[in-house]
Scaffold this motif. Structure first.
Motif, PDB file in Angstrom:
ATOM      1  N   GLU A   1       0.821  -1.210   0.000  1.00 32.34           N
ATOM      2  CA  GLU A   1       0.000   0.000   0.000  1.00 32.34           C
ATOM      3  C   GLU A   1       0.856   1.261   0.000  1.00 32.34           C
ATOM      4  OE1 GLU A   1      -2.547  -0.252   3.355  1.00 32.34           O
ATOM      5  OE2 GLU A   1      -3.722  -1.946   2.590  1.00 32.34           O
ATOM      6  N   GLN A   2       2.021   1.182   0.661  1.00 31.38           N
ATOM      7  CA  GLN A   2       2.870   2.367   0.793  1.00 31.38           C
ATOM      8  C   GLN A   2       3.762   2.586  -0.428  1.00 31.38           C
ATOM      9  OE1 GLN A   2       2.430   4.353   3.457  1.00 31.38           O
ATOM     10  NE2 GLN A   2       0.895   2.915   4.215  1.00 31.38           N
ATOM     11  N   VAL A   3       4.469   1.531  -0.863  1.00 30.81           N
ATOM     12  CA  VAL A   3       5.474   1.699  -1.926  1.00 30.81           C
ATOM     13  C   VAL A   3       5.313   0.689  -3.052  1.00 30.81           C
ATOM     14  CG1 VAL A   3       7.164   2.716  -0.371  1.00 30.81           C
ATOM     15  CG2 VAL A   3       7.137   0.246  -0.682  1.00 30.81           C
ATOM     16  N   ASP A   4       4.207  -0.058  -3.037  1.00 32.25           N
ATOM     17  CA  ASP A   4       3.912  -1.001  -4.115  1.00 32.25           C
ATOM     18  C   ASP A   4       4.968  -2.096  -4.231  1.00 32.25           C
ATOM     19  OD1 ASP A   4       2.219  -1.921  -6.084  1.00 32.25           O
ATOM     20  OD2 ASP A   4       3.251  -0.857  -7.699  1.00 32.25           O
ATOM     21  N   ALA A   5       5.515  -2.556  -3.100  1.00 34.22           N
ATOM     22  CA  ALA A   5       6.519  -3.621  -3.107  1.00 34.22           C
ATOM     23  C   ALA A   5       6.558  -4.284  -1.735  1.00 34.22           C
ATOM     24  CB  ALA A   5       7.896  -3.068  -3.466  1.00 34.22           C
ATOM     25  N   PRO A   6       6.871  -5.596  -1.683  1.00 35.04           N
ATOM     26  CA  PRO A   6       6.969  -6.275  -0.388  1.00 35.04           C
ATOM     27  C   PRO A   6       8.275  -5.921   0.305  1.00 35.04           C
ATOM     28  CG  PRO A   6       7.551  -7.790  -2.134  1.00 35.04           C
ATOM     29  CD  PRO A   6       7.115  -6.515  -2.805  1.00 35.04           C
ATOM     30  N   VAL A   7       8.271  -5.951   1.625  1.00 39.81           N
ATOM     31  CA  VAL A   7       9.483  -5.637   2.384  1.00 39.81           C
ATOM     32  C   VAL A   7      10.095  -6.891   3.004  1.00 39.81           C
ATOM     33  CG1 VAL A   7       8.280  -5.167   4.563  1.00 39.81           C
ATOM     34  CG2 VAL A   7      10.455  -4.031   4.077  1.00 39.81           C
ATOM     35  N   LEU A   8       9.313  -7.966   3.107  1.00 45.28           N
ATOM     36  CA  LEU A   8       9.802  -9.220   3.684  1.00 45.28           C
ATOM     37  C   LEU A   8       9.705 -10.335   2.653  1.00 45.28           C
ATOM     38  CD1 LEU A   8       8.026  -9.097   7.184  1.00 45.28           C
ATOM     39  CD2 LEU A   8      10.315  -8.265   6.587  1.00 45.28           C
ATOM     40  N   ASP A   9      10.678 -11.242   2.689  1.00 46.11           N
ATOM     41  CA  ASP A   9      10.687 -12.384   1.781  1.00 46.11           C
ATOM     42  C   ASP A   9      10.871 -13.648   2.606  1.00 46.11           C
ATOM     43  OD1 ASP A   9      10.786 -13.904  -0.593  1.00 46.11           O
ATOM     44  OD2 ASP A   9      12.972 -13.865  -0.552  1.00 46.11           O
ATOM     45  N   ASP A  10       9.901 -14.540   2.525  1.00 47.07           N
ATOM     46  CA  ASP A  10       9.934 -15.788   3.286  1.00 47.07           C
ATOM     47  C   ASP A  10      10.468 -16.896   2.393  1.00 47.07           C
ATOM     48  OD1 ASP A  10       9.609 -17.950   4.884  1.00 47.07           O
ATOM     49  OD2 ASP A  10       7.449 -17.761   5.157  1.00 47.07           O
ATOM     50  N   ASP A  11      11.725 -17.256   2.605  1.00 52.01           N
ATOM     51  CA  ASP A  11      12.352 -18.319   1.824  1.00 52.01           C
ATOM     52  C   ASP A  11      12.969 -19.337   2.776  1.00 52.01           C
ATOM     53  OD1 ASP A  11      13.185 -19.716  -0.390  1.00 52.01           O
ATOM     54  OD2 ASP A  11      15.072 -18.612  -0.581  1.00 52.01           O
ATOM     55  N   GLY A  12      12.176 -19.743   3.762  1.00 52.71           N
ATOM     56  CA  GLY A  12      12.724 -20.560   4.842  1.00 52.71           C
ATOM     57  C   GLY A  12      13.239 -19.633   5.915  1.00 52.71           C
ATOM     58  N   ASP A  13      14.359 -18.973   5.631  1.00 57.92           N
ATOM     59  CA  ASP A  13      14.783 -17.838   6.440  1.00 57.92           C
ATOM     60  C   ASP A  13      13.969 -16.621   5.998  1.00 57.92           C
ATOM     61  OD1 ASP A  13      16.685 -19.309   7.813  1.00 57.92           O
ATOM     62  OD2 ASP A  13      18.241 -18.922   6.327  1.00 57.92           O
ATOM     63  N   ILE A  14      13.909 -15.613   6.848  1.00 58.33           N
ATOM     64  CA  ILE A  14      13.144 -14.405   6.527  1.00 58.33           C
ATOM     65  C   ILE A  14      14.134 -13.302   6.154  1.00 58.33           C
ATOM     66  CG2 ILE A  14      11.380 -12.784   7.307  1.00 58.33           C
ATOM     67  CD1 ILE A  14      10.539 -15.769   7.264  1.00 58.33           C
ATOM     68  N   TYR A  15      13.986 -12.762   4.946  1.00 55.81           N
ATOM     69  CA  TYR A  15      14.873 -11.707   4.466  1.00 55.81           C
ATOM     70  C   TYR A  15      14.132 -10.363   4.506  1.00 55.81           C
ATOM     71  CZ  TYR A  15      17.852 -15.461   2.700  1.00 55.81           C
ATOM     72  OH  TYR A  15      18.660 -16.563   2.595  1.00 55.81           O
ATOM     73  N   VAL A  16      14.842  -9.329   4.940  1.00 55.34           N
ATOM     74  CA  VAL A  16      14.285  -7.981   5.006  1.00 55.34           C
ATOM     75  C   VAL A  16      14.946  -7.145   3.912  1.00 55.34           C
ATOM     76  CG1 VAL A  16      13.900  -5.952   6.446  1.00 55.34           C
ATOM     77  CG2 VAL A  16      14.011  -8.221   7.498  1.00 55.34           C
ATOM     78  N   ASP A  17      14.141  -6.591   3.017  1.00 54.48           N
ATOM     79  CA  ASP A  17      14.669  -5.753   1.942  1.00 54.48           C
ATOM     80  C   ASP A  17      14.920  -4.353   2.502  1.00 54.48           C
ATOM     81  OD1 ASP A  17      15.187  -4.256  -0.332  1.00 54.48           O
ATOM     82  OD2 ASP A  17      13.838  -5.451  -1.576  1.00 54.48           O
ATOM     83  N   LEU A  18      16.166  -4.082   2.861  1.00 56.74           N
ATOM     84  CA  LEU A  18      16.496  -2.819   3.518  1.00 56.74           C
ATOM     85  C   LEU A  18      16.319  -1.623   2.585  1.00 56.74           C
ATOM     86  CD1 LEU A  18      19.605  -3.899   5.629  1.00 56.74           C
ATOM     87  CD2 LEU A  18      17.210  -3.746   6.316  1.00 56.74           C
ATOM     88  N   GLU A  19      16.374  -1.852   1.264  1.00 59.06           N
ATOM     89  CA  GLU A  19      16.096  -0.767   0.326  1.00 59.06           C
ATOM     90  C   GLU A  19      14.637  -0.322   0.452  1.00 59.06           C
ATOM     91  OE1 GLU A  19      17.924   0.889  -1.923  1.00 59.06           O
ATOM     92  OE2 GLU A  19      19.791  -0.048  -1.302  1.00 59.06           O
TER      93      GLU A  19
END
Length: 753
Positions: free
Chosen positions: A728-746
């Motif tokens: 809703e804010q920037v039209d992109a996900p901030v977290l990625d669940d690939d077993g481990d959880i990745y945070v998109d710092l960008e």
């Protein structure tokens, strides 16, 4: 006396019972199979009751379970493996494909109970039913973590048999049923690893079936990992048979096949290829690939290979280490222990840290270059084929000559340069992106314009990086070719002349008419400066053309002039008057406009006439052709000597302007991150979790689970909620669940804006 004897007997019996019970319990615990202890997280249930008559003492009942107990089967036939082409009827179902064990008696490999995958037609099963992929498939508690056909409920057995009788490709099939099927393949291969019972043809068929299952049930992380590891095991057992199929094996973390491949290369002192180096990055505990590398895997691999080859040529040479490679396959089936692999005394270079640390800077560089491209693809409804995506790719990955989009734009740009005096509108330029015209040209849109132009070797003015002026949707844009080039760095002379052009264009356009002589004077600022390179001159001429065709603004200049010293103010005045005198005259209307400019700049407009007199009389006596400025005069007429003098003064003034004015800060867009995230839409629990996750870019799932527990949140639901908010804010996900959880710092930084 009798009472004492009876009492003693009762006490003795009670003590004997207690001791016997204790020994029995210990014996039962000691008889628990070791493999099950290691593999099962057994549920332990506690019940407590209190009784007022017993003074509140609690009674605890502790039950441990390793799953439902197997009920005896009346089927005494030996379990047999049914090959793929075998057809059989079981409990009213015609199953036309084998690939499973059938019968009544088949002990598990570890010796504890029945083989989990054994299908026993004597065990009760519900009636046959047709599968409907739209409906939910029945499950109950009998389909536990390590399910067994023998301990399934009657209805679950029926569901499993229905699945075996089908194409075995229902994506919504509960994964426990699929695992029972998979256990059979593990047993068939591992039990016969030292003999020739499994032919190459059957071995290949099993590989194909597991690979197919892996595609169907890819979304289940647990099955994906086990199936991928099993495919690797098959390859390692018969590498020659599966040599042409190795690329079909999905990558796994700490891949068995990778470690063997790396060990052999190092042992034979072969160069580590770019592809193997990428695998090393993916299979180590020293470094984790970031979001752009994972989302844009193909592009990352290509870019990394280019940079790796540039740095290491054919590849790194790694010296064999002394630690020997020890690999084991850990089966999904609870009845199979680890399978050790014979590796011919190979070294284990995968544990070395020095080589991986040489690869990390290359990976980071590739990640940085793919950041913008990755963030674009992370947004909803985007594609790699979008022009916007193409523009964000690193230049090494874009073949400009074969891109119809780039060729079309280049043809149009050349037409504008040749036929339209290099000037076009921003809207017409934007039409070539294929995107909707934005309301404003922000940093993102500006980067897209610059990227599209650079891909076609076309320069633009204004270029925010060098001309320090922003484009606007309703403004013009000037094109030139060749462009600035990738390594263009403006000199001080370029910056000084650019500032002079800005101020000079204000004067030249002050009366709404651009005189050729005034234009020529500004062009000479560029042409007569030997310190400016040909590329800089092309850029400045385009910038001058844009300034002369764009409404001027004095925004920010007045504030700066107020801070200048008197001698610096005089320099500004001399420059303004010098440009105004370039055409040899200054008429009354132009004097009024200069007075207006003086006022806008915070200068005394009453000094315009005297400034003109001072400048024209300081170095050369007035000739007969010159006239004094008086109230009734209509114009100043200047001789050629004075004009030459002003050209010299104007050139000298450029360096002073460079010292007075820095970059055009009032027109340059600055994005300052704010300390607080725009958290509208997140409740306190999810906001607290999000802020905690922003502390680093990678979390193990159990760490996130613990964070969620504190806020009484479910991991999957919390990730979905936070990503919905980010969309809703920037039209992109901030977290990625690939077993481990990745945070998109960008994206985190973008959410702060």
């Amino acid at each position: 006396m009798e009472f004492i004897i009876i009492t003693g007997l009762v006490v003795f019996i009670i003590i004997y019972k207690l001791v016997s019970t204790s020994k029995s319990n210990k014996s039962e615990q000691q008889n628990i199979p070791t493999s099950r202890q290691n593999k099962s997280s057994n549920p332990v249930s506690y019940s407590a009751t209190s009784d007022d008559d017993e003074e509140g003492l609690a009674t605890f009942t502790i039950r441990t379970s390793f799953g439902s107990e197997e009920e005896p089967s009346s089927n005494k036939s030996s379990g047999q493996w049914l090959n793929e082409s075998h057809s059989i009827q079981i409990n009213g179902r015609q199953i036309i494909r084998g690939f499973f064990y059938s019968g009544g008696v088949l002990e598990s490999i570890d010796g504890y109970g029945t083989e989990p995958s054994l299908v026993d037609d004597k065990r009760a099963a519900s009636k046959a039913d047709n599968f409907d992929s739209a409906n939910e498939v029945y499950t109950d508690e009998s389909l536990g973590y390590w399910p067994k056909y023998a301990t399934l409920s009657k209805r679950c057995r029926g569901v499993y048999l229905d699945w075996l009788a089908s194409e075995r490709n229902m994506p919504n099939m509960p994964i426990g049923y699929v695992f029972i099927y998979f256990y059979g393949f593990e047993r068939r291969i591992i039990e016969n690893k030292m003999n020739n019972i499994v032919s190459d043809s059957e071995f290949l068929s099993i590989f194909n079936e597991v690979a197919r299952l892996n595609k169907v049930y890819w979304e289940n992380r647990s099955f994906r990992n086990y199936a991928s590891n099993f495919l690797e095991l098959l390859f390692l057992m018969r590498p020659l048979l599966l040599e042409s199929r190795v690329d079909e094996i999905p990558e796994t973390h700490n891949s068995l096949a990778f470690k063997v491949k790396l060990a052999k290369a190092v042992n034979e002192q072969k160069a580590i290829s770019a592809l193997l180096a990428i695998e090393w990055l993916r299979n180590n505990d020293e470094y984790s690939l970031k979001m752009p590398a994972r989302r844009c895997e193909v592009e990352f691999n290509k870019l990394f290979a280019l940079k790796y080859t540039e740095k290491f040529g054919e590849g790194m040479i790694v010296k064999p280490n002394k630690t020997k490679l020890r690999l084991a396959y850990y089966a999904a089936s609870s009845s199979i222990r680890a399978v050790e692999l014979d590796l011919d005394d190979l070294p284990d270079p995968s544990i070395l840290k020095s080589p991986i640390r040489k690869l990390i800077p290359l990976a980071e560089s590739c990640t940085d270059e793919l950041n913008a491209y990755s963030r674009y693809l992370g947004k909803a409804e985007t594609s790699r084929d979008d022009i916007a995506a193409l523009m964000l790719l690193p230049k090494e990955l874009v073949n400009e000559k074969t891109s119809p989009v780039i060729e079309s734009f280049k043809s149009w740009a050349n037409s504008v340069i040749e036929n339209n005096n290099s000037i076009t509108s921003v809207k017409e330029f934007w039409a070539h992106t294929g995107l909707t015209v934005p309301k404003t040209i922000s940093k993102k849109e500006n980067e897209l314009i610059l990227n599209l132009a650079s891909k076609a070797d076309v320069g633009i003015a204004p270029d925010l990086r060098f001309h320090h002026a922003k484009l606007k949707v309703d403004s013009s844009i000037v094109l030139f070719t060749p462009s600035h080039g990738e390594y263009f760095e403006p000199t001080d002379a370029f910056n000084q002349t650019g500032l002079a052009i800005r101020l000079g264009s204000m004067v030249a356009t002050i009366d709404g008419h651009i005189d050729d002589a005034e234009k020529l004077a500004l062009e000479q600022l560029i042409n007569h400066d030997d310190k400016i390179s040909p590329t800089e001159k092309r850029s400045l001429h385009a910038y001058l053309k844009w300034r002369l065709n764009t409404p001027s603004t004095v925004a920010g200049l007045k504030v700066r002039i107020e801070k200048l010293k008197p001698n610096e103010v005089e320099t500004i005045k001399k420059f303004i008057i010098g440009i105004a005198l370039a055409d040899g005259k200054v008429d009354t209307s132009e004097i009024k406009q200069i007075e207006k400019l003086y006022t806008n700049l915070g200068l005394d407009k009453a000094s315009v006439s005297s400034d003109i007199h001072n400048i024209t009389s300081t170095k050369t006596p007035l000739s007969n052709k010159q006239q004094k400025v008086e109230a009734g005069n209509t114009a100043f007429i200047l001789d050629e000597a004075i004009l030459a003098m002003h050209e010299s003064d104007t050139t000298d003034a450029k360096s002073m302007l460079g010292c007075i004015f820095s970059a055009e800060e009032d027109e340059v867009e600055h994005i300052d991150p704010v300390s607080q995230t725009n958290a509208g839409g997140l409740d306190l629990a999810h906001l607290s979790l999000y802020q905690a996750l922003c502390e680093k870019d990678k979390w193990e799932r159990n760490e996130v689970y613990e964070l969620c527990q504190k806020s009484k949140l479910m991991v999957d639901g919390a990730i979905e909620t936070i990503n919905d908010w980010a969309y809703e804010q920037v039209d992109a996900p901030v977290l990625d669940d690939d077993g481990d959880i990745y945070v998109d710092l960008e994206i985190v930084e973008e959410l702060k804006e």
